[in-house]
Design an enzyme around this catalytic site. Structure first.
Site, mmCIF file in Angstrom:
data_model
loop_
_atom_site.group_PDB
_atom_site.id
_atom_site.type_symbol
_atom_site.label_atom_id
_atom_site.label_comp_id
_atom_site.label_asym_id
_atom_site.label_seq_id
_atom_site.Cartn_x
_atom_site.Cartn_y
_atom_site.Cartn_z
ATOM 1 N N ASP A 221 0.848 -1.184 0.000
ATOM 2 C CA ASP A 221 0.000 0.000 0.000
ATOM 3 C C ASP A 221 0.894 1.248 0.000
ATOM 4 O OD1 ASP A 221 -2.802 1.207 0.578
ATOM 5 O OD2 ASP A 221 -1.463 2.185 2.008
ATOM 6 N N TYR B 190 3.145 9.644 0.066
ATOM 7 C CA TYR B 190 4.131 8.982 0.937
ATOM 8 C C TYR B 190 5.570 9.147 0.430
ATOM 9 C CZ TYR B 190 0.090 6.270 2.704
ATOM 10 O OH TYR B 190 -1.108 5.861 3.213
ATOM 11 N N LYS C 134 -2.678 6.062 -4.142
ATOM 12 C CA LYS C 134 -3.772 7.021 -3.850
ATOM 13 C C LYS C 134 -3.506 8.378 -4.477
ATOM 14 C CE LYS C 134 -3.861 4.815 0.687
ATOM 15 N NZ LYS C 134 -2.440 4.503 0.923
ATOM 16 N N HIS D 2 -7.403 9.730 -1.650
ATOM 17 C CA HIS D 2 -6.755 9.648 -0.327
ATOM 18 C C HIS D 2 -7.615 10.234 0.797
ATOM 19 C CE1 HIS D 2 -2.427 9.167 1.286
ATOM 20 N NE2 HIS D 2 -3.271 9.006 2.266
#
Ligand code: A2P
Length: 284
Positions: free
Chosen positions: A47, A52, A77, A110
């Site tokens: 994931d 990120y 996302k 997200h």
């Protein structure tokens, strides 16, 4: 479910493994090396998210593993600043490029609101979703859904969509189970996933979690992760140590009793991150 490779079937028929590895914060450490360890530890469902900063590290680790792309399940996302029809399509292409792949297994919005003051969020979500639907229909992503959506955010999409969302990824752990969102998702056949499934340090030290860890002879983290599995929720544990990465997959050799599940369901609220999509972050 008997191991991390066993799958749930999403509402569009796609098979999704029952445990993933969460790469958020993996960028804080040795990046590709941590993800390489996670592959070595056995994880295949990763994931990630554009936010990120771990997509390129994941691509590098996968390439070095020499394992075929099809043996992995990639979820990413679209970030708050990438919402909107054209922006989402561009963000998706960037994610594919970063991941060095031609398709995603799962793509999520997200957050439902770019910020809590956004008055036009429902229109923005619909425009973003229209792009997601087209990406899905073009075959570039196998399933689409969201993250951090509460029932009122989901209702906006469900009332207006052509493709039903398959997943909602929310904060979920003992002490913060978001029952209203969980039951809404179950009613609409939307698979729930748990971010922060181990909660904060406070959850691991909670007296009930400590008691159950001793009773079942597992770690406090395993109690939290097994709790998610028994609730039919996909946990996305993250860890920087290979021992804990492996321990977090050892969730199928014990079963929490119905009575203890009720106790976990009803324990006093704890460990909430302070994140709520409709509010500025609540700090404790
Ligand atoms: P570490 O990287 O040192 O293993 P969450 O995703 O719920 O927010 O929790 C993530 C945190 O939980 C990380 O800081 C991670 O630290 C820690 N963690 C992960 N697995 C375990 C485990 N099995 N036992 C204790 N702590 C863990």
């Amino acid at each position: 479910m008997n191991n991390i490779y066993d799958c749930y079937t999403l509402n569009n028929g796609v098979q999704i493994p029952c445990v993933a590895y969460g790469t958020y914060k993996a960028a804080d450490g040795d990046n590709a090396d941590i993800i390489r360890m996670a592959i070595e530890a056995g994880y295949r469902y990763f994931d990630t998210a554009s936010f990120y900063g771990t997509e390129t590290y994941l691509a590098e680790a996968v390439q070095n593993s020499k394992l075929p792309r099809e043996s992995f399940f990639f979820a990413s996302k679209v970030w708050k600043t990438e919402m909107g029809y054209d922006e989402t399509k561009a963000a998706f292409q960037r994610t594919l490029d970063h991941l060095n792949t031609t398709y995603l297994d799962l793509y999520l919005i997200h957050w439902p609101l770019p910020d809590p003051d956004c008055k036009e969020w429902s229109q923005l979500d619909l425009e973003t979703w229209r792009a997601m639907e087209e990406l899905y229909q073009s075959g570039k992503v196998r399933a689409i859904g969201f993250s951090n959506f509460l029932p009122h955010h989901m209702e906006n999409i469900i009332q207006n969509c052509r493709v039903m969302p398959a997943v909602d990824q929310i904060e979920f752990h003992p002490g913060y189970t978001q029952e209203a969102t969980l039951s809404y998702c179950q009613k609409h056949h939307i698979q729930v996933q748990a971010w922060s499934p181990i909660g904060r340090a406070r959850v691991l030290k909670d007296p009930l979690i400590v008691e159950l860890a001793a009773k079942y002879q597992v770690s406090a983290a395993q109690i939290c992760l097994r709790f998610a599995v028994q609730k039919g929720v996909i946990p996305l544990p993250k860890s920087s140590s290979i021992e804990r990465m492996k321990q977090n997959q050892d969730l199928f050799s014990f079963e929490i009793s119905a009575e203890d599940m009720y106790r976990l369901d009803t324990m006093p609220p704890t460990g909430w991150s302070g994140e709520h999509p409709d509010r500025q972050r609540v700090y404790f």
